[in-house]
Design an enzyme around this catalytic site. Structure first.
Site, PDB file in Angstrom:
ATOM      1  N   CYS A 141       1.251  -1.557  -2.187  1.00  0.00           N
ATOM      2  CA  CYS A 141       1.183  -2.551  -1.105  1.00  0.00           C
ATOM      3  C   CYS A 141      -0.270  -2.930  -0.848  1.00  0.00           C
ATOM      4  O   CYS A 141      -0.553  -4.006  -0.334  1.00  0.00           O
ATOM      5  CB  CYS A 141       1.829  -1.997   0.149  1.00  0.00           C
ATOM      6  SG  CYS A 141       1.209  -0.374   0.582  1.00  0.00           S
ATOM      7  N   GLY A 163      12.045  -5.484   6.267  1.00  0.00           N
ATOM      8  CA  GLY A 163      11.446  -5.012   7.518  1.00  0.00           C
ATOM      9  C   GLY A 163      11.937  -5.812   8.718  1.00  0.00           C
ATOM     10  O   GLY A 163      12.249  -5.253   9.773  1.00  0.00           O
ATOM     11  N   GLU A 177       3.620 -12.006  -2.299  1.00  0.00           N
ATOM     12  CA  GLU A 177       3.392 -10.687  -2.900  1.00  0.00           C
ATOM     13  C   GLU A 177       4.243 -10.599  -4.169  1.00  0.00           C
ATOM     14  O   GLU A 177       5.464 -10.725  -4.104  1.00  0.00           O
ATOM     15  CB  GLU A 177       3.802  -9.591  -1.926  1.00  0.00           C
ATOM     16  CG  GLU A 177       3.538  -8.211  -2.477  1.00  0.00           C
ATOM     17  CD  GLU A 177       4.050  -7.099  -1.579  1.00  0.00           C
ATOM     18  OE1 GLU A 177       5.225  -7.152  -1.194  1.00  0.00           O
ATOM     19  OE2 GLU A 177       3.265  -6.188  -1.270  1.00  0.00           O
ATOM     20  N   LYS A 181      16.298   8.037   4.298  1.00  0.00           N
ATOM     21  CA  LYS A 181      17.035   7.207   3.330  1.00  0.00           C
ATOM     22  C   LYS A 181      16.003   6.684   2.339  1.00  0.00           C
ATOM     23  O   LYS A 181      15.304   5.716   2.609  1.00  0.00           O
ATOM     24  CB  LYS A 181      17.717   6.053   4.072  1.00  0.00           C
ATOM     25  CG  LYS A 181      18.990   5.512   3.461  1.00  0.00           C
ATOM     26  CD  LYS A 181      18.890   4.979   2.053  1.00  0.00           C
ATOM     27  CE  LYS A 181      18.221   3.637   1.960  1.00  0.00           C
ATOM     28  NZ  LYS A 181      17.966   3.275   0.535  1.00  0.00           N
ATOM     29  N   GLN A 195      12.371  -5.959 -11.091  1.00  0.00           N
ATOM     30  CA  GLN A 195      10.964  -6.162 -10.742  1.00  0.00           C
ATOM     31  C   GLN A 195      10.237  -6.850 -11.897  1.00  0.00           C
ATOM     32  O   GLN A 195       9.395  -7.729 -11.691  1.00  0.00           O
ATOM     33  CB  GLN A 195      10.314  -4.820 -10.401  1.00  0.00           C
ATOM     34  CG  GLN A 195       8.876  -4.929  -9.937  1.00  0.00           C
ATOM     35  CD  GLN A 195       8.691  -5.743  -8.658  1.00  0.00           C
ATOM     36  OE1 GLN A 195       9.371  -5.528  -7.678  1.00  0.00           O
ATOM     37  NE2 GLN A 195       7.765  -6.706  -8.674  1.00  0.00           N
ATOM     38  N   GLU A 230       0.346   4.689  10.911  1.00  0.00           N
ATOM     39  CA  GLU A 230       0.842   5.919  10.317  1.00  0.00           C
ATOM     40  C   GLU A 230      -0.351   6.799   9.944  1.00  0.00           C
ATOM     41  O   GLU A 230      -1.463   6.335   9.804  1.00  0.00           O
ATOM     42  CB  GLU A 230       1.632   5.610   9.040  1.00  0.00           C
ATOM     43  CG  GLU A 230       2.857   4.760   9.297  1.00  0.00           C
ATOM     44  CD  GLU A 230       3.886   4.884   8.198  1.00  0.00           C
ATOM     45  OE1 GLU A 230       4.624   5.877   8.189  1.00  0.00           O
ATOM     46  OE2 GLU A 230       3.944   3.989   7.349  1.00  0.00           O
ATOM     47  N   GLY A 288       8.501  -1.004   3.303  1.00  0.00           N
ATOM     48  CA  GLY A 288       9.177  -1.799   2.286  1.00  0.00           C
ATOM     49  C   GLY A 288       8.743  -3.245   2.392  1.00  0.00           C
ATOM     50  O   GLY A 288       7.640  -3.534   2.865  1.00  0.00           O
ATOM     51  N   SER A 289       9.618  -4.143   1.978  1.00  0.00           N
ATOM     52  CA  SER A 289       9.242  -5.563   1.942  1.00  0.00           C
ATOM     53  C   SER A 289       9.343  -6.193   3.334  1.00  0.00           C
ATOM     54  O   SER A 289      10.013  -5.664   4.226  1.00  0.00           O
ATOM     55  CB  SER A 289      10.162  -6.289   0.972  1.00  0.00           C
ATOM     56  OG  SER A 289      11.489  -6.191   1.439  1.00  0.00           O
ATOM     57  N   GLU A 301       5.859  -0.847   7.885  1.00  0.00           N
ATOM     58  CA  GLU A 301       4.732  -1.079   6.968  1.00  0.00           C
ATOM     59  C   GLU A 301       5.278  -1.913   5.826  1.00  0.00           C
ATOM     60  O   GLU A 301       6.233  -1.492   5.154  1.00  0.00           O
ATOM     61  CB  GLU A 301       4.156   0.240   6.445  1.00  0.00           C
ATOM     62  CG  GLU A 301       3.383   1.044   7.465  1.00  0.00           C
ATOM     63  CD  GLU A 301       2.199   0.312   8.056  1.00  0.00           C
ATOM     64  OE1 GLU A 301       1.729  -0.677   7.450  1.00  0.00           O
ATOM     65  OE2 GLU A 301       1.755   0.707   9.139  1.00  0.00           O
ATOM     66  N   ASN A 349       7.855   2.769  -4.430  1.00  0.00           N
ATOM     67  CA  ASN A 349       6.586   2.835  -5.156  1.00  0.00           C
ATOM     68  C   ASN A 349       5.777   4.111  -4.929  1.00  0.00           C
ATOM     69  O   ASN A 349       4.914   4.439  -5.741  1.00  0.00           O
ATOM     70  CB  ASN A 349       5.739   1.581  -4.893  1.00  0.00           C
ATOM     71  CG  ASN A 349       5.332   1.450  -3.455  1.00  0.00           C
ATOM     72  OD1 ASN A 349       6.028   1.923  -2.562  1.00  0.00           O
ATOM     73  ND2 ASN A 349       4.205   0.814  -3.214  1.00  0.00           N
TER      74      ASN A 349
END
Ligand code: NAD
Length: 478
Positions: free
Chosen positions: A280, A229, A379, A171, A327, A458, A224-225, A246, A148
């Site tokens: 997010c 994660g 989500e 990656k 999606q 972060e 990511g999701s 995150e 995203n």
């Protein structure tokens, strides 16, 4: 010619390549991108391991100049990069330009941080002994990123990693290799030494997993999701690597009766729907006090009517397509589920046809929803938001915190008392007052609580926590 991966400073072709398709126009193939193999993972980590000792001892000036050059090049090529980003991810050109500029600014910020790495000196409790506390690089860092924010998220991981003297293997998400590939080009052009930065494009289940599991990787930073994660955490912590995750959000935006209605509606529109709701930090739960509920819903619907949902690169587009067919199917599934759960679909939620075939969806607004409905628990990650009606501030705060997530939380109010109370009591890593839940600065810490995040923050100076390890040295002066 497919776009190759970057391993040990060389462009390395893959055995096969994947097409990168424009979500605004599925007939438009942006290019073919080589898919790295497990042998490539091995080679990239071997190169990073070889490069690490020298890079970790490099002059901060050298690292600063590299990051500054990368930042300048990104800013200079912002229109070209923004066009590519909008074409592969589907956010509007304006938003894409903003994201590219953010990436450039992040590199510039960490160019400064590279020469500002701080330590501490204490007197020991023992006579004539000094204590020196310094920060050292962690070593080899694997970066795994989502689709995203195709350039900003890689930037906010690469720049601090390199500034603090680590070597990196990136990656990127399968859906958006082009922005990452362009960034790798820019890193090479700026003279990044071989092995200091590597790029591996391809599937996360194999490449991401192999990176996270490899004992040569000292730290893994993932965005990511939640489901992925957790897998990354298990793989990386099994060999003792440092981990930063995150993940998702179900971010509340509280609207109190005393809010400036225009400010609140703008915050909801931007937070819930801009960038197709694929943030997010998106405001997916709009928690509205009873006294202003009907006026808020009417005003928001009016603003939604005026949105232009079309090709991401169209001059008038305000909301681009959903990123992919998968999606879009997930968004549609939740829209149907919301109906079945008894919510009222007050606006949108329909697949749209445009001049080109793409994944267009009209922004969906649910009303008459309860916080325990699946549409308010999970989500969705699309242009779908719910209004939850509440009696008063106390109920609003309770509903806002009643979620497994804790990334961002917002409140619209003119009351200093409620704004202050919310700032202190919202269970979220970031709190916004009279602002959308999405939209953050590059020099301030970013991250959440509960299921949204794991590990240290972060961005900004707080990034040093993750990308360095602390050494405490005791010296007896003889
Ligand atoms: P995802 O979890 O599907 O994929 C993220 C990355 O992980 C991709 O590069 C993917 O290839 C890789 N991956 C997949 N399986 C893996 C495995 N088993 N091991 C290692 N890596 C693997 O997420 P996505 O669909 O790309 O992105 C959307 C998600 O990202 C949403 O949940 C969103 O909330 C989240 N997100 C969070 C933040 C934040 O900072 N909190 C920011 C942006 C997006």
């Amino acid at each position: 010619m497919p776009h190759a991966n970057l391993i040990g400073g060389e462009w390395v072709a893959g055995a096969d390549a994947a097409a990168n398709v424009n979500p605004s126009n599925v007939a438009d193939v942006i290019g073919d991108y080589d898919q790295a193999s497990l042998a490539d993972v091995d080679a990239a980590l071997a190169a990073a391991t070889v490069a690490a000792p020298k890079w970790s001892r490099s002059s901060p000036q050298v690292r600063s100049e590299l990051l500054d050059a990368v930042g300048s090049e990104i800013l200079a090529r912002r229109d070209e990069l923004a066009d590519l980003l909008a074409r592969e991810e589907g956010k509007t050109l304006n938003d894409a330009r903003g994201e590219v500029m953010r990436a450039g600014q992040i590199f510039k910020f960490f160019a400064g941080e590279a020469v500002r790495i701080q330590g501490e000196r204490l007197d020991s409790t023992r006579p004539d002994v000094g204590v020196e506390i310094t920060r050292e690089p962690v070593g080899v860092v694997a970066l795994i990123t989502p689709w995203n924010f195709p350039i900003a998220i890689p930037a906010w991981k690469i720049a601090p990693a390199l500034a603090y003297g680590n070597c990196v293997v990136l990656k990127p998400a399968e859906l958006v290799p082009a922005s990452a590939r362009m960034l790798a080009d820019i890193m090479q052009g700026a003279g990044c030494p071989a092995g200091v930065f590597g790029l591996l494009m391809g599937p996360g289940a194999s490449l991401g997993h192999a990176l996270a599991s490899d004992a040569r990787v000292d730290a893994v930073s993932f965005t990511g999701s939640v489901a992925t994660g957790r897998k990354v955490l298990a793989a990386a912590s099994a060999h003792g690597a440092k981990v930063q995750l995150e993940m998702g959000g179900k971010n509340p935006l509280v609207v109190l009766a005393d809010a400036d209605l225009d400010v609140a509606v703008r915050a909801a529109l931007d937070g819930a729907y801009f960038q197709t709701g694929q943030r997010c930090t998106a405001s997916s739960r709009l928690i509205v006090e009873d006294a202003v509920h009907d006026r808020f819903v009417a005003a928001l619907k009016q603003r939604l009517e005026a949105q232009v949902i079309d090709d991401a690169r169209g001059p008038d587009t305000t909301i681009g397509p959903v990123v992919s067919e998968m999606q879009l199917a997930q968004d549609m599934r939740y829209i149907e589920l919301g109906r079945q759960e008894g919510a009222t679909l007050a606006f949108g939620g329909e697949r749209l046809r445009r001049a080109t075939v793409g994944y267009y969806l009209s922004p969906a607004l649910f009303t008459d929803t309860a916080n325990d409905m699946a549409i308010n628990r999970d989500e969705i990650f699309g242009p779908v938001a719910s209004v939850i009606r509440v009696r008063d501030y106390d109920e609003a705060l309770a509903v806002a915190n009643d979620t497994k997530f804790g990334l961002s939380a917002g409140i619209c109010t003119r009351s200093l008392k409620y704004a202050t109370h919310f700032r202190r009591n919202a269970q979220a890593g970031m709190v916004m007052v009279n602002l959308p839940t999405a939209g953050v600065d590059y020099h301030a810490p970013f991250g959440g609580r509960k299921a949204s995040s794991y590990g240290s923050r972060e961005q900004g100076r707080y990034a040093a926590e993750f990308y360095t390890t602390v050494k405490t040295a005791y010296t007896l002066a003889v």
